[in-house]
Each structure stands twice: as structure tokens, then as C-alpha cells.
Design an enzyme around this catalytic site. Structure first.
Site, mmCIF file in Angstrom:
data_model
loop_
_atom_site.group_PDB
_atom_site.id
_atom_site.type_symbol
_atom_site.label_atom_id
_atom_site.label_comp_id
_atom_site.label_asym_id
_atom_site.label_seq_id
_atom_site.Cartn_x
_atom_site.Cartn_y
_atom_site.Cartn_z
ATOM 1 C CB SER A 126 -0.884 -0.005 1.246
ATOM 2 O OG SER A 126 -1.463 1.260 1.455
ATOM 3 C CE1 TYR A 151 -3.539 0.252 4.280
ATOM 4 C CE2 TYR A 151 -4.270 -1.934 4.942
ATOM 5 C CZ TYR A 151 -3.874 -1.047 3.961
ATOM 6 O OH TYR A 151 -3.794 -1.472 2.656
ATOM 7 C CE LYS A 155 -1.683 -4.102 3.354
ATOM 8 N NZ LYS A 155 -1.893 -5.462 2.786
HETATM 9 C C1 WQD Z 1 -9.907 8.749 0.944
HETATM 10 C C2 WQD Z 1 -10.115 10.212 1.299
HETATM 11 C C3 WQD Z 1 -10.663 10.574 3.610
HETATM 12 C C4 WQD Z 1 -14.565 8.664 3.566
HETATM 13 C C5 WQD Z 1 -7.449 3.655 1.131
HETATM 14 C C6 WQD Z 1 -7.531 2.227 1.549
HETATM 15 C C7 WQD Z 1 -6.186 1.711 1.963
HETATM 16 C C8 WQD Z 1 -5.126 2.094 0.961
HETATM 17 C C9 WQD Z 1 -5.158 3.550 0.584
HETATM 18 C C10 WQD Z 1 -4.610 0.186 -0.357
HETATM 19 C C11 WQD Z 1 -9.500 10.571 2.648
HETATM 20 C C12 WQD Z 1 -11.805 11.005 2.700
HETATM 21 C C13 WQD Z 1 -13.318 9.140 3.200
HETATM 22 C C14 WQD Z 1 -15.604 9.564 3.897
HETATM 23 C C15 WQD Z 1 -14.111 11.388 3.454
HETATM 24 N N1 WQD Z 1 -5.266 1.334 -0.234
HETATM 25 N N2 WQD Z 1 -13.114 10.489 3.135
HETATM 26 N N3 WQD Z 1 -15.333 10.905 3.834
HETATM 27 O O1 WQD Z 1 -7.969 6.263 3.759
HETATM 28 O O2 WQD Z 1 -6.894 6.928 1.539
HETATM 29 O O3 WQD Z 1 -7.147 4.485 2.228
HETATM 30 O O4 WQD Z 1 -6.473 3.837 0.136
HETATM 31 O O5 WQD Z 1 -3.907 -0.329 0.390
HETATM 32 O O6 WQD Z 1 -6.314 0.314 2.059
HETATM 33 O O7 WQD Z 1 -8.413 2.127 2.642
HETATM 34 O O8 WQD Z 1 -9.125 5.837 1.531
HETATM 35 O O9 WQD Z 1 -11.450 6.141 0.750
HETATM 36 O O10 WQD Z 1 -11.011 5.901 3.246
HETATM 37 O O11 WQD Z 1 -10.320 7.987 2.084
HETATM 38 O O12 WQD Z 1 -13.894 12.615 3.412
HETATM 39 O O13 WQD Z 1 -16.754 9.191 4.260
HETATM 40 O O14 WQD Z 1 -11.515 10.451 1.446
HETATM 41 O O15 WQD Z 1 -10.483 11.520 4.649
HETATM 42 O O16 WQD Z 1 -8.986 11.878 2.549
HETATM 43 P P1 WQD Z 1 -7.731 5.979 2.316
HETATM 44 P P2 WQD Z 1 -10.560 6.403 1.929
#
Ligand code: WQD
Length: 341
Positions: A126, A151, A155
């Protein structure tokens, strides 16, 4: 006909990769404990591919059952290890569950690969291993800084375990550092299946679009970014799945330049949360209501990939336009809604 053992094969990225493996002519054994998926996913895979993998319901941390799987299904030529808990925010609240599941499952896989002489591993890593990188885009040589979430730390630890195992065993491995996987198969027969309230942003957006959620909560707009919201590199899950077949082919053809290789899998373009929300409305004609609330613990401010090494070495590129990716997610949500009524 090479046989590939896929752990987490009923999961979001796992299921899309099983489709690409079957279409590429591999025999596939798919393991899943359905903690974040459902066996019905395999019906979608069968409709797409006109064939199914060999299916096993196993928790990867159960070494006895995993050993039987290695023992009783003929020669396994390679392993693709997806099985892990993957939510950044959730890992902050439940760190020990994340360490137990993510570290223990890989440890079991590595020990059994050594015991049964399986020498090729593709590991689901990741971009979170980079933490909040000081310079962007991140390359595979960007420094690995202390992760901002358990998390991300799991990784980092897993990559170190693989590196150390390779030093003393005949194992070859490729770690694929995913950025933010989104979207669904163009058939709308498989896609992301969040359990309960979606943690990742796009399923929350599509559930808002379909009316299951009142509005999207944007976690902060006070970051040091152009519009104040976090920036991510959103990559189409089918493009990501195809990268796994490319990495596997590299290993099967013994084209690796060294025993352990790492590749960033991203588009090379960053998109803010607010830009993603706007892009979804433009791509589908469904505007998404949202409110800005406080930051989410564990979130980094901004990250996007330099994918040139994967483009060059794997002959792979994430080139699906974002509007098509968002439309695929919306079609999947609509299909889910029809099925669930
Ligand atoms: C993205 C953005 C939140 C939900 C994911 C995977 C992780 C890794 C990386 C592979 C952030 C914002 C989210 C919501 C929001 N991939 N958000 N409201 O945390 O970057 O991690 O990609 O390994 O496994 O989980 O992804 O989609 O949770 O968040 O504002 O209801 O969207 O703050 O900036 P994240 P995400």
C-alpha cells in the site's frame, strides 16, 4: 497451466484479480474467510469468466487449514496474498486486530510457502507505507517514514518480513503498493461490497447517490491543499487487477531483476476529495450533497504516485479515464440496489 493461490480472493481487489487471472488462463485456488466479503462474489466471477476458481473458506491465520490447502490441491506455482484488514480509520480504533490479522496471515503464508517449496509471491502492499511523503509524487525510492496508522504500519512490517525471508530462502517476491482503488468491473457483476457503513469514500458517495446515505461527510477542508481537502491517487480496480497479472507473468518468466521488487500502482494524478465529489456528479449526473466535518484520525494530507517504474518494467498503465471509473462504481451500486430491492 500454472496454479495460483489467491488469498482474499472474494474481496474487492482479490475478486477483480481472480477474473483477470482466469481470463489469462491460470488455474486459481481462491481462499477467503468472508470477514469482508461474501461467497456470492464467485457467482459474479463465474458469469464474467464462464468458470470459477477452486473455492476454500479459510482464515489465513489458521495454519492447520492453510497447510491442508497447500497439501491437497496439487502443485501451487505462485501465491497472490490479498487477505488483510484494510481500513485506515478503523485500524486506528482497532490496532491489535489489524496487527493480528495482517501480520499473522502473511507469516502463515510465508512459512507454508517455504515448507511446500512455493517460490513466487505477489504481495498486496500500500501507498500508506510512505506515510505523509515530504515530496510528491512518490517513487519506490521515496523514504519509508513512520506510518500514520496501524494499517500502514502492518504493510511496512509485512514488506520487511518478505525482504528478510528472501534473504535466506529461495523466495522471489513482488510487492505492489496500491494507491486508492475505486470502481467496479464494467459488467457490474462484481464490485466493492462494504460491510455496514462504508469506510472508503467512493462506496459512501455511491450509497449517497442511491439514497441509502443522506449526505457525504468530508473529513476536513483545512489541509494545506488547493481546496483544503485531502488528495489521493484514485486508481481503477480493473487496471489494478491487470497489474497483478503483469507482475505474475514477470515472475513466471523469471524476468525479475532481483529477488524482491516493489512497484507503485497509481495513475500519477492526485484528486482532492472535493474534486472527486464534483467529478462523480459530472460523470453520472447525480450531484452528491456533503458537509465538511473534522479530520479523520490516521489520514494523511496528500499523496499520489510516480508510476513510471511499473509502466516501464511491467508494461502496465492505469489509463482508464476517471469519469468511466466513477460511472462503473455508480452502475455497480445501482445493480446492488436492484438485487437487494
Ligand atoms: C480517501 C479520502 C478521507 C470517507 C485507502 C484504503 C487503503 C489504501 C489507501 C490500499 C480521505 C476522505 C473518506 C468519507 C471522506 N489502499 N473520506 N469521507 O484512507 O486513503 O485508504 O487507500 O492499500 O487500504 O483504505 O481511503 O477512501 O477511506 O479515504 O472525506 O466518508 O476520502 O479523509 O482523505 P484511504 P478512503
Amino acid at each position: 497451466m500454472s496454479t495460483i493461490l489467491v488469498t482474499g480472493g472474494a474481496g474487492y481487489i482479490g475478486s477483480h484479480t481472480v477474473v483477470e487471472l482466469l481470463n489469462a488462463g491460470y488455474q486459481v485456488i481462491s481462499i477467503d474467510d468472508y470477514s469482508n466479503s461474501t461467497p456470492a462474489v464467485y457467482d459474479g466471477i463465474e458469469k464474467i469468466c464462464q468458470k470459477k476458481p477452486l473455492i476454500k473458506e479459510i482464515d489465513c491465520t489458521d495454519k492447520l487449514l492453510m497447510s491442508k490447502c497447500f497439501q491437497s490441491n496439487g502443485k501451487i506455482d505462485a501465491v497472490i496474498h490479498f487477505a488483510a484488514s484494510k481500513f485506515v480509520g478503523e485500524s486506528v480504533e482497532q490496532p491489535l486486530r489489524y496487527y493480528r490479522n495482517n501480520i499473522d496471515s502473511l507469516l502463515t503464508v510465508l512459512e507454508l510457502m517455504e515448507e511446500f517449496g512455493v517460490g513466487k509471491l505477489v504481495f498486496s502492499s500500500s501507498c500508506t507505507v510512505y506515510g505523509q511523503a515530504k515530496s510528491l509524487p512518490v517513487t519506490e525510492e521515496s523514504p519509508i517514514v513512520p506510518a500514520t496508522s496501524p494499517y500502514g504500519n502492518t504493510k511496512q512490517i509485512c514488506e520487511e518480513m518478505i525482504r528478510d525471508a528472501i534473504a535466506v530462502t529461495p523466495l522471489n517476491a513482488i510487492s505492489l503498493r496500491y494507491f486508492n482503488p475505486i470502481g467496479a468491473h464494467p459488467s457490474a457483476l462484481i464490485g466493492e461490497l462494504p460491510q455496514g457503513v462504508p469506510q472508503n469514500i467512493l462506496p459512501f458517495i455511491t450509497q449517497t447517490a442511491i439514497g441509502k446515505r443522506k449526505q457525504l461527510q468530508v473529513f476536513g477542508n483545512d489541509y494545506n491543499t488547493p481546496d483544503g481537502s485531502c488528495i489521493r491517487d484514485y486508481i481503477y480496480v480493473v487496471d489494478l487487477a491487470k497489474a497483478h497479472v503483469a507482475a505474475l507473468s514477470r515472475m513466471m518468466a523469471n524476468e525479475q531483476k532481483r529477488g524482491y521488487e516493489v512497484f507503485n500502482l497509481g495513475t500519477g494524478r492526485g484528486l482532492s476529495v472535493l474534486e472527486l465529489v464534483r467529478a462523480f456528479g459530472e460523470a453520472t449526473g447525480v450531484p452528491i450533497p456533503f458537509e465538511i466535518i473534522g479530520r479523520r484520525a490516521g489520514d494523511i494530507e496528500q499523496i499520489w504516485a510516480d508510476p513510471s517504474k511499473a509502466n516501464r518494467e511491467l508494461g502496465w498503465c492505469a489509463d482508464t479515464p476517471i469519469h468511466k471509473v466513477l460511472q462503473s462504481a455508480w452502475s455497480w451500486e445501482q445493480r446492488l440496489n436492484e438485487r437487494c430491492g
